[in-house]
Motif scaffolding. Structure first.
Motif, mmCIF file in Angstrom:
data_model
loop_
_atom_site.group_PDB
_atom_site.id
_atom_site.type_symbol
_atom_site.label_atom_id
_atom_site.label_comp_id
_atom_site.label_asym_id
_atom_site.label_seq_id
_atom_site.Cartn_x
_atom_site.Cartn_y
_atom_site.Cartn_z
ATOM 1 N N GLY A 166 0.812 -1.211 0.000
ATOM 2 C CA GLY A 166 0.000 0.000 0.000
ATOM 3 C C GLY A 166 0.847 1.263 0.000
ATOM 4 O O GLY A 166 0.546 2.226 -0.723
ATOM 5 N N ILE A 167 1.912 1.260 0.783
ATOM 6 C CA ILE A 167 2.821 2.415 0.806
ATOM 7 C C ILE A 167 3.438 2.616 -0.578
ATOM 8 O O ILE A 167 3.483 3.739 -1.097
ATOM 9 C CB ILE A 167 3.912 2.236 1.885
ATOM 10 C CG1 ILE A 167 3.287 2.309 3.288
ATOM 11 C CG2 ILE A 167 5.010 3.288 1.731
ATOM 12 C CD1 ILE A 167 4.226 1.906 4.415
ATOM 13 N N LEU A 168 3.891 1.520 -1.180
ATOM 14 C CA LEU A 168 4.477 1.613 -2.527
ATOM 15 C C LEU A 168 3.440 2.057 -3.551
ATOM 16 O O LEU A 168 3.740 2.857 -4.447
ATOM 17 C CB LEU A 168 5.095 0.273 -2.934
ATOM 18 C CG LEU A 168 6.351 -0.129 -2.174
ATOM 19 C CD1 LEU A 168 6.780 -1.543 -2.564
ATOM 20 C CD2 LEU A 168 7.476 0.861 -2.416
ATOM 21 N N LEU A 169 2.223 1.562 -3.425
ATOM 22 C CA LEU A 169 1.154 1.925 -4.356
ATOM 23 C C LEU A 169 0.805 3.412 -4.255
ATOM 24 O O LEU A 169 0.655 4.086 -5.275
ATOM 25 C CB LEU A 169 -0.084 1.061 -4.085
ATOM 26 C CG LEU A 169 -1.219 1.172 -5.092
ATOM 27 C CD1 LEU A 169 -0.752 0.716 -6.469
ATOM 28 C CD2 LEU A 169 -2.389 0.316 -4.639
ATOM 29 N N VAL A 170 0.703 3.918 -3.044
ATOM 30 C CA VAL A 170 0.415 5.350 -2.857
ATOM 31 C C VAL A 170 1.544 6.195 -3.446
ATOM 32 O O VAL A 170 1.299 7.190 -4.134
ATOM 33 C CB VAL A 170 0.185 5.680 -1.361
ATOM 34 C CG1 VAL A 170 0.191 7.173 -1.109
ATOM 35 C CG2 VAL A 170 -1.125 5.065 -0.871
ATOM 36 N N GLY A 171 2.804 5.788 -3.183
ATOM 37 C CA GLY A 171 3.942 6.515 -3.747
ATOM 38 C C GLY A 171 3.952 6.487 -5.266
ATOM 39 O O GLY A 171 4.199 7.504 -5.916
ATOM 40 N N ALA A 172 3.667 5.323 -5.847
ATOM 41 C CA ALA A 172 3.633 5.200 -7.312
ATOM 42 C C ALA A 172 2.495 6.030 -7.896
ATOM 43 O O ALA A 172 2.663 6.685 -8.931
ATOM 44 C CB ALA A 172 3.492 3.734 -7.723
#
Length: 189
Positions: A166-172
């Motif tokens: 989720g953290i990576l998805l929000v950043g992407a």
């Protein structure tokens, strides 16, 4: 390979490489994983400091060696270059200390600083201070995020992979959104 094995093998290197370029997302994830006990928070901060400081020094040297020509090859940087030059004229020290906190200015600012003749020793000292504050603040944000999620959910262990994703998805999504907005602004009307 489990998440634990992946993080133990590549985690700090991923933080170092990610923060060499931009890296807020990877550093927030690193802070979260430090909270989860995968590695000590000071190591996350040290890796982020090394990556951020090194990347900015490289871009500063590119600016010193290639001058404004390095910026002219990137037409989409022109608006940011003009903004950075204006800010540098008025607030050079705060800009050098804080540019990495302004999304989209992390790469262009050290190139402009190098191209406009900022003294190298001055940039090294202020860049080190700014990188230390940035690495500490963003890693702490990720650490506190982990603490907050744990307070909300209780046992986070079973959700670690989903939270990291989720953290990576929000950043992407933020990165893609910024690129999409930038392209729309540059598109002729």
């Amino acid at each position: 390979m489990t998440l634990e094995q992946f993080v133990a093998t590549y985690g700090l290197w991923a933080i170092l490489v990610g923060t060499f370029f931009e890296g807020e997302t990877i550093l927030i994830l690193g802070g979260f994983l430090a909270h989860r006990g995968y590695f000590p928070l000071p190591w996350v901060i040290a890796a982020a400091f090394a990556g951020s400081f090194s990347g900015d020094q490289l871009f500063f040297q590119i600016g010193r060696r290639r001058g404004m020509g390095a910026l002219a090859r990137r037409p989409h940087w022109q608006e940011r270059t003009a903004r950075v030059r204006e800010l540098l004229r008025r607030y050079e020290t705060p800009v050098i200390l804080g540019f990495r906190f302004a999304y989209g200015f992390r790469t262009v600012t050290p190139v402009v600083l190098g191209a406009t003749g900022t003294r190298q020793l001055r940039f090294v000292a202020l860049n080190a201070a700014g990188a230390a504050v940035w690495a500490t603040a963003i890693a702490a944000l990720g650490y506190l995020l982990g603490h907050s999620i744990e307070a909300l959910l209780g046992g986070v262990k079973r959700f670690e992979l989903a939270i990291a994703g989720g953290i990576l998805l929000v950043g992407a999504a933020a990165w893609l959104g910024r690129r999409w907005i930038g392209r729309r602004k540059r598109r002729p009307r």
